[in-house]
Design an enzyme around this catalytic site. Structure first.
Site, PDB file in Angstrom:
ATOM      1  N   TYR A 257      45.990  29.305  36.706  1.00  0.00           N
ATOM      2  CA  TYR A 257      45.046  30.082  35.881  1.00  0.00           C
ATOM      3  C   TYR A 257      44.001  29.218  35.177  1.00  0.00           C
ATOM      4  CZ  TYR A 257      48.893  33.344  36.564  1.00  0.00           C
ATOM      5  OH  TYR A 257      49.887  34.111  37.121  1.00  0.00           O
ATOM      6  N   PHE A 262      36.566  34.553  38.455  1.00  0.00           N
ATOM      7  CA  PHE A 262      36.142  35.825  37.887  1.00  0.00           C
ATOM      8  C   PHE A 262      37.206  36.311  36.905  1.00  0.00           C
ATOM      9  CE2 PHE A 262      34.945  40.488  38.689  1.00  0.00           C
ATOM     10  CZ  PHE A 262      33.897  40.421  37.786  1.00  0.00           C
ATOM     11  N   CYS A 268      49.884  43.513  35.034  1.00  0.00           N
ATOM     12  CA  CYS A 268      50.665  42.781  34.027  1.00  0.00           C
ATOM     13  C   CYS A 268      49.828  42.267  32.860  1.00  0.00           C
ATOM     14  CB  CYS A 268      51.382  41.605  34.688  1.00  0.00           C
ATOM     15  SG  CYS A 268      52.589  42.069  35.948  1.00  0.00           S
TER      16      CYS A 268
END
Length: 447
Positions: A257, A262, A268
């Site tokens: 991450y 984008f 989640c």
């Protein structure tokens, strides 16, 4: 190697002492005569564990001395490290007057010199400062362009107060930003004793990495403190919860991450973040950092839509509709929001996403597609060729084989907006010979 260190404050005094310990002959330079006198007497001008004894040792061994004279220091040296302060104003703007002054002094001392000299900027500066401030200052001091005999590099430090000597010897990496491989080789030799990977990159990249690091450190402190507040309000042992959280080196404390791309989406992250913020609010706990995440994410989608609309071309081809490649999950997909915005503004949109196309026929998300977004499902294309035949603007929503094929097949009349920021495999936009490229916006798909 004969080395100059300009500025004998915290960074400079540690750098000078450690380089002298490694066997280099170091001359420190500072306008403060008291600092110069302290170094020459083997005393530390700053409070740092272990620095005083180390300075005493290297000064006694005649590997380190200090002066207020730049010409004297440069007389036999081949490299100079600039470690002057760059304090910030209340607005955040940096004061670089000390950097300009030192640059001009070095330039004056090099004006009549023909032997090569390497100037290394170790102070923390914003991207572009080397080119806009340091290089002109060197030339101004010399009264001329210094030419190939002058080499310039950026080498930010990653030392923490209280453990600076250890951090100098074993940093996360030795980062050097410069153009010429020969300049990088000089720095590699200088830091031969340092136990760390040597990273050679562009000047502006080297300038910005220190800011990335410190911003992330600050973010982690605030995140941990806000989580501690929420846990306390909910009756949870925050230290134990964070201890377990930190055990995850696959996703939590890792590269996961942390790639520009984008916006995030899926079933989640948005839902769980809303729940945590709700719990904090219900417990009357202030969580401004956590509360700002979803608005920031929504801002990325908004910016992408505005960028597409600013092209003023009606026919849009979108590659990737699910919130990340390899899934048919459209729940809170930022691409669905983007497409709906473009349709609402009158754009003629077509979409390519093979996983979603299969789900429309027989997948677990068929009901969602039919009930929630039938107007979008009807816009799905069967092939890259069909998509490109329709599109004036090609929007790449996630990194996939389909996206790579679309980029490779795009023609010079297509405008490409790559929301993955270059993460899409295959031929780059520039290699595809496209007439325009719109800078992509931000973030990463998750879940």
């Amino acid at each position: 190697m004969r080395v100059n260190v300009f500025g004998l404050g915290y960074v400079g005094s540690v750098t000078a002492a450690c380089l002298a310990k490694a066997g280099h002959e170091v001359i420190g330079v500072d306008i403060d005569e008291e600092k110069v006198a302290m170094v020459n007497s083997g005393a530390s001008p700053v409070v740092e564990p272990g620095l005083g004894p180390l300075l005493g040792e290297v000064v006694a061994a005649r590997r380190l001395r200090a002066t207020i004279s730049t010409p004297e220091a440069l007389r036999k040296a081949t490299i100079g490290l600039i470690c002057v302060g760059t304090p910030g104003r209340a607005s955040g703007q940096l004061r670089v007057d000390a950097l300009e002054r030192v640059g001009q002094e070095i330039g004056r001392a090099l004006a009549a010199r023909e032997e090569p000299y390497t100037v290394v900027l170790r102070s923390t500066v914003l991207p572009g400062t080397t080119e806009r401030v340091l290089v002109p200052a060197l030339s101004a001091g010399a009264g001329r362009e210094l030419g190939p005999a002058l080499r310039v590099a950026v080498n930010p430090e990653f030392m923490r107060e209280g453990s600076a000597l250890r951090d100098f010897a074993r940093p996360p990496f030795t980062l050097v930003g410069c153009v010429e491989p020969g300049t990088a080789a000089v720095l590699r030799s200088l830091y031969a004793e340092v136990e760390a990977p040597f990273v050679h990159t562009a000047v502006t990249t080297a300038e910005v990495v220190k800011y990335l690091s410190n911003a992330f450190h600050a973010l982690k402190v605030c995140f941990a403190n806000e989580i501690g507040d929420v846990c306390a309000a909910l009756g949870v042992d925050a230290q134990e919860a964070m201890r377990i959280f930190l055990m995850d080196r696959k996703l939590n404390v890792s590269e996961a991450y942390l790639r520009p791309g984008f916006a995030f989406g899926g079933s989640c992250l948005p839902k769980d973040l809303r729940a945590l913020v709700y719990a904090a609010r219900a417990a009357d706990v202030s969580a401004p950092l956590l509360s700002a995440i979803l608005p920031s994410n929504e801002g990325q989608i908004r910016q992408a839509a505005e960028a597409v609309l600013a092209m003023r071309r009606r026919r849009i081809g979108v590659v990737g509709l699910a919130f990340k490649p390899g899934t048919d999950d459209l729940r809170e997909s930022p691409m669905v929001t983007l497409v709906e915005t473009l349709i609402g503004k009158g754009c003629d949109v077509r979409i390519l996403d093979r996983s979603v196309a299969v789900a429309r026929l027989r997948g677990a998300n068929r009901h969602y597609i039919e009930e929630e977004i039938p107007h979008i499902a009807s816009l799905l294309c069967e092939s890259v060729e069909t998509l490109l035949a329709h599109a004036e603007v090609l929007v790449v929503g996630n990194a996939s084989d389909e996206a790579a094929r679309a980029l490779a097949a795009a023609g010079p009349h297509h405008v490409v907006m790559d929301l993955t920021r270059g993460a899409t495999p295959g031929r780059s936009v520039a290699e595809a010979g496209l007439s325009e490229r719109v800078p992509p916006r931000h973030a990463e798909h998750a879940g």
